[in-house]
Scaffold this motif. Structure first.
Motif, PDB file in Angstrom:
ATOM      1  N   VAL A 103       0.259  -1.264  -0.116  1.00  0.00           N
ATOM      2  CA  VAL A 103      -0.403  -0.187   0.109  1.00  0.00           C
ATOM      3  C   VAL A 103       0.948   1.619  -0.057  1.00  0.00           C
ATOM      4  N   GLY A 104       1.882   0.810   0.828  1.00  0.00           N
ATOM      5  CA  GLY A 104       3.006   2.391   0.953  1.00  0.00           C
ATOM      6  C   GLY A 104       3.780   2.252  -0.450  1.00  0.00           C
ATOM      7  N   LYS A 105       4.207   1.592  -1.259  1.00  0.00           N
ATOM      8  CA  LYS A 105       4.758   1.380  -2.543  1.00  0.00           C
ATOM      9  C   LYS A 105       3.532   2.038  -3.186  1.00  0.00           C
ATOM     10  N   LEU A 106       2.708   1.549  -3.509  1.00  0.00           N
ATOM     11  CA  LEU A 106       1.265   2.319  -3.721  1.00  0.00           C
ATOM     12  C   LEU A 106       1.183   3.857  -4.250  1.00  0.00           C
ATOM     13  N   LEU A 107       1.055   4.166  -3.052  1.00  0.00           N
ATOM     14  CA  LEU A 107       0.828   5.587  -2.485  1.00  0.00           C
ATOM     15  C   LEU A 107       2.045   6.553  -2.967  1.00  0.00           C
ATOM     16  N   SER A 108       3.043   5.451  -3.347  1.00  0.00           N
ATOM     17  CA  SER A 108       4.405   6.577  -2.851  1.00  0.00           C
ATOM     18  C   SER A 108       4.927   6.667  -4.188  1.00  0.00           C
ATOM     19  N   GLY A 109       4.087   6.256  -5.339  1.00  0.00           N
ATOM     20  CA  GLY A 109       4.236   6.663  -7.068  1.00  0.00           C
ATOM     21  C   GLY A 109       2.791   7.202  -6.977  1.00  0.00           C
ATOM     22  N   LEU A 110       1.843   7.179  -6.128  1.00  0.00           N
ATOM     23  CA  LEU A 110       1.237   8.460  -7.016  1.00  0.00           C
ATOM     24  C   LEU A 110       1.601   9.674  -6.801  1.00  0.00           C
ATOM     25  N   PRO A 111       0.511  10.448  -7.902  1.00  0.00           N
ATOM     26  CA  PRO A 111       0.619  11.737  -8.126  1.00  0.00           C
ATOM     27  C   PRO A 111       0.593  12.844  -7.758  1.00  0.00           C
ATOM     28  N   GLU A 112       0.742  14.224  -6.966  1.00  0.00           N
ATOM     29  CA  GLU A 112       0.079  14.734  -6.107  1.00  0.00           C
ATOM     30  C   GLU A 112      -1.319  15.065  -6.299  1.00  0.00           C
ATOM     31  N   GLY A 113      -1.862  15.564  -7.374  1.00  0.00           N
ATOM     32  CA  GLY A 113      -3.104  16.138  -7.712  1.00  0.00           C
ATOM     33  C   GLY A 113      -3.949  15.127  -8.453  1.00  0.00           C
ATOM     34  N   CYS A 114      -3.697  13.965  -8.203  1.00  0.00           N
ATOM     35  CA  CYS A 114      -4.643  12.764  -8.913  1.00  0.00           C
ATOM     36  C   CYS A 114      -5.627  12.115  -8.015  1.00  0.00           C
ATOM     37  N   GLY A 115      -6.271  12.678  -7.102  1.00  0.00           N
ATOM     38  CA  GLY A 115      -7.608  13.271  -6.679  1.00  0.00           C
ATOM     39  C   GLY A 115      -8.270  12.338  -5.913  1.00  0.00           C
ATOM     40  N   ALA A 116      -6.590  11.332  -5.555  1.00  0.00           N
ATOM     41  CA  ALA A 116      -6.742  10.575  -4.371  1.00  0.00           C
ATOM     42  C   ALA A 116      -6.859  10.982  -3.211  1.00  0.00           C
ATOM     43  N   PRO A 117      -7.813  10.849  -1.941  1.00  0.00           N
ATOM     44  CA  PRO A 117      -7.188  11.307  -0.376  1.00  0.00           C
ATOM     45  C   PRO A 117      -6.153  10.423   0.287  1.00  0.00           C
ATOM     46  N   TRP A 118      -4.677  10.269  -0.200  1.00  0.00           N
ATOM     47  CA  TRP A 118      -4.041   9.331   0.861  1.00  0.00           C
ATOM     48  C   TRP A 118      -3.567  10.511   1.662  1.00  0.00           C
ATOM     49  N   HIS A 119      -3.795  11.264   2.413  1.00  0.00           N
ATOM     50  CA  HIS A 119      -3.252  11.610   3.473  1.00  0.00           C
ATOM     51  C   HIS A 119      -4.431  10.864   4.448  1.00  0.00           C
ATOM     52  N   ARG A 120      -5.114  10.509   3.929  1.00  0.00           N
ATOM     53  CA  ARG A 120      -5.647   9.948   5.337  1.00  0.00           C
ATOM     54  C   ARG A 120      -4.988   8.755   5.205  1.00  0.00           C
ATOM     55  N   VAL A 121      -4.659   8.250   5.034  1.00  0.00           N
ATOM     56  CA  VAL A 121      -3.659   7.156   5.152  1.00  0.00           C
ATOM     57  C   VAL A 121      -2.551   7.459   6.192  1.00  0.00           C
ATOM     58  N   LEU A 122      -2.351   6.701   6.810  1.00  0.00           N
ATOM     59  CA  LEU A 122      -1.533   6.561   8.213  1.00  0.00           C
ATOM     60  C   LEU A 122      -1.058   5.427   8.026  1.00  0.00           C
ATOM     61  N   GLY A 123       0.580   5.108   9.441  1.00  0.00           N
ATOM     62  CA  GLY A 123       0.869   4.123   9.802  1.00  0.00           C
ATOM     63  C   GLY A 123       0.365   4.056  11.225  1.00  0.00           C
ATOM     64  N   ALA A 124       0.852   2.695  11.728  1.00  0.00           N
ATOM     65  CA  ALA A 124       0.262   1.822  12.964  1.00  0.00           C
ATOM     66  C   ALA A 124       0.174   3.054  14.033  1.00  0.00           C
ATOM     67  N   GLY A 125      -1.185   2.934  14.849  1.00  0.00           N
ATOM     68  CA  GLY A 125      -1.052   3.811  15.772  1.00  0.00           C
ATOM     69  C   GLY A 125      -1.805   5.481  15.559  1.00  0.00           C
ATOM     70  N   GLY A 126      -1.710   5.426  14.275  1.00  0.00           N
ATOM     71  CA  GLY A 126      -1.995   6.865  13.471  1.00  0.00           C
ATOM     72  C   GLY A 126      -0.316   7.597  14.172  1.00  0.00           C
ATOM     73  N   ARG A 127       0.809   7.293  13.230  1.00  0.00           N
ATOM     74  CA  ARG A 127       2.014   8.138  12.256  1.00  0.00           C
ATOM     75  C   ARG A 127       2.058   8.619  11.378  1.00  0.00           C
ATOM     76  N   VAL A 128       2.158   9.736  11.238  1.00  0.00           N
ATOM     77  CA  VAL A 128       2.901   9.609  10.223  1.00  0.00           C
ATOM     78  C   VAL A 128       4.381   8.932   9.041  1.00  0.00           C
ATOM     79  N   SER A 129       3.906   8.853   8.381  1.00  0.00           N
ATOM     80  CA  SER A 129       5.256   7.822   7.921  1.00  0.00           C
ATOM     81  C   SER A 129       6.880   8.606   7.061  1.00  0.00           C
ATOM     82  N   ARG A 130       7.596   8.897   6.916  1.00  0.00           N
ATOM     83  CA  ARG A 130       8.900   9.507   6.550  1.00  0.00           C
ATOM     84  C   ARG A 130       8.633  10.833   6.890  1.00  0.00           C
TER      85      ARG A 130
END
Length: 107
Positions: A40-67
């Motif tokens: 899932v992370g891999k997928l999101l990493s390849g996602l362009p910014e203006g793709c329209g998908a709310p990727w920002h609502r996806v977090l790591g375990a425990g609600g932590r922000v990755s990278r």
DNA sequence: GGAATGACCATGG
DNA sequence: ACCATGGCCATTC
């Protein structure tokens, strides 16, 4: 990877209501592929910014922000804040309040 | 086929 | 609560 994984995940992400968040592992499991959080992370990493998908609502375990420190982390914070999600100083989110689906849903 | 990699996760000290 | 370890699994050398 069977085709459709990408679709399934993206669809799920699209179903996340505004002002809510989900985690990689949960997302993968719901898509029908447990233990595939990384992909899932891999997928999101390849996602362009203006793709329209709310990727920002996806977090790591425990609600932590990755990278932390990267561009996407800051942007993610902004977007979430903009939707009314409160972030802890370190960039943490209370899954108990904003988590989707509810944590107890599976337990 | 084997090693390295990655927007990860659970556990134990 | 933080860090180290080991486990995951598909992709790419």
């Amino acid at each position: 990877m069977p085709p459709g994984f990408e679709q399934a995940v993206l669809a799920l992400i699209g179903d996340i209501p505004p002002g809510c968040v989900c985690t990689y592992g949960t997302l993968a499991a719901m898509a029908g592929y447990p233990r595939h959080a990384r992909h899932v992370g891999k997928l999101l990493s390849g996602l362009p910014e203006g793709c329209g998908a709310p990727w920002h609502r996806v977090l790591g375990a425990g609600g932590r922000v990755s990278r932390p420190g990267s561009h996407h982390a800051d942007l993610q914070k902004l977007l979430l804040e903009n939707e009314g999600v409160a972030l802890s100083d370190n960039g943490r989110v209370s899954l108990k309040r904003y988590g989707w689906p509810t944590e107890y849903f599976f337990k």
